[in-house]
Design a protein around this motif. Sequence first.
Motif, PDB file in Angstrom:
ATOM      1  N   GLN A  62       0.854  -1.196   0.000  1.00 46.62           N
ATOM      2  CA  GLN A  62       0.000   0.000   0.000  1.00 46.62           C
ATOM      3  C   GLN A  62       0.886   1.240   0.000  1.00 46.62           C
ATOM      4  O   GLN A  62       1.803   1.352   0.824  1.00 46.62           O
ATOM      5  N   THR A  64       2.121   4.737   0.867  1.00 47.41           N
ATOM      6  CA  THR A  64       1.926   5.615   2.032  1.00 47.41           C
ATOM      7  C   THR A  64       2.327   7.054   1.746  1.00 47.41           C
ATOM      8  O   THR A  64       2.172   7.926   2.601  1.00 47.41           O
ATOM      9  N   LEU A  69       4.088   0.311   1.945  1.00 51.43           N
ATOM     10  CA  LEU A  69       3.952  -0.541   3.132  1.00 51.43           C
ATOM     11  C   LEU A  69       3.591  -1.960   2.698  1.00 51.43           C
ATOM     12  O   LEU A  69       2.633  -2.163   1.947  1.00 51.43           O
TER      13      LEU A  69
END
Length: 217
Positions: A62, A64, A69
């Motif tokens: 994901q 960030t 992440l």
Amino acid sequence: MREYKPTSLADQVFERLENDIIMGTIPRGEVLTELKLVELLGVSRTPIREALRRLEQERLIQDTGKGSLVLGITEDDLLDIMNIREQIEGLASYYATVNMTDEGRKELTHIVDLQEFYFTKGDMERLRQADDLFHDAICQLSRRHVIEDTLVPLLRKTRRFRRISMNDPNRIVNTQAEHRRIYDAMMAGDADLAKQLTTEHITQAKAHMIGGLKHNG
């Protein structure tokens, strides 16, 4: 005969990072940056950006804003994946049986023979690799593109947990017997039985994988 397409550098980077995330080499919670990956992999930012984009689409990472992440695969993810496999992998065996060719018979026979050879030799790493080949082959032999496109990514994502579950000697024995029964049904041309046995096999595998995730993280 299957066609093999050349692999681009972006594909190679994606496959390396996907495998490292799935197998836990890159753990959940780690933050990946382009600079870190350039240094790690020794490639330019362009293939890394493409790989990160695909990993985000796979929901393995994901963004960030300060890096990517690593999300990895959670217990809920694994349960959902196995529930989907439980529903459709039997269909793959059904259609692989219906669409079986002489070449397909030879390929599947070779894989099953390899499994039994490595099992008798106690070569667990090659046995795990042959387990991957067995599931991949049935998927491809189904010759149903929607099923294959759905299952292949899920099989990759469960690779680590399939291997963890096979650390249990009892599961190894049962897996060999289950694969043999599926194979025998397919060679006999009994598509309905192959479908039923595959579904039962995935149900048993699911229980062991979930248990393995709880104990190994």
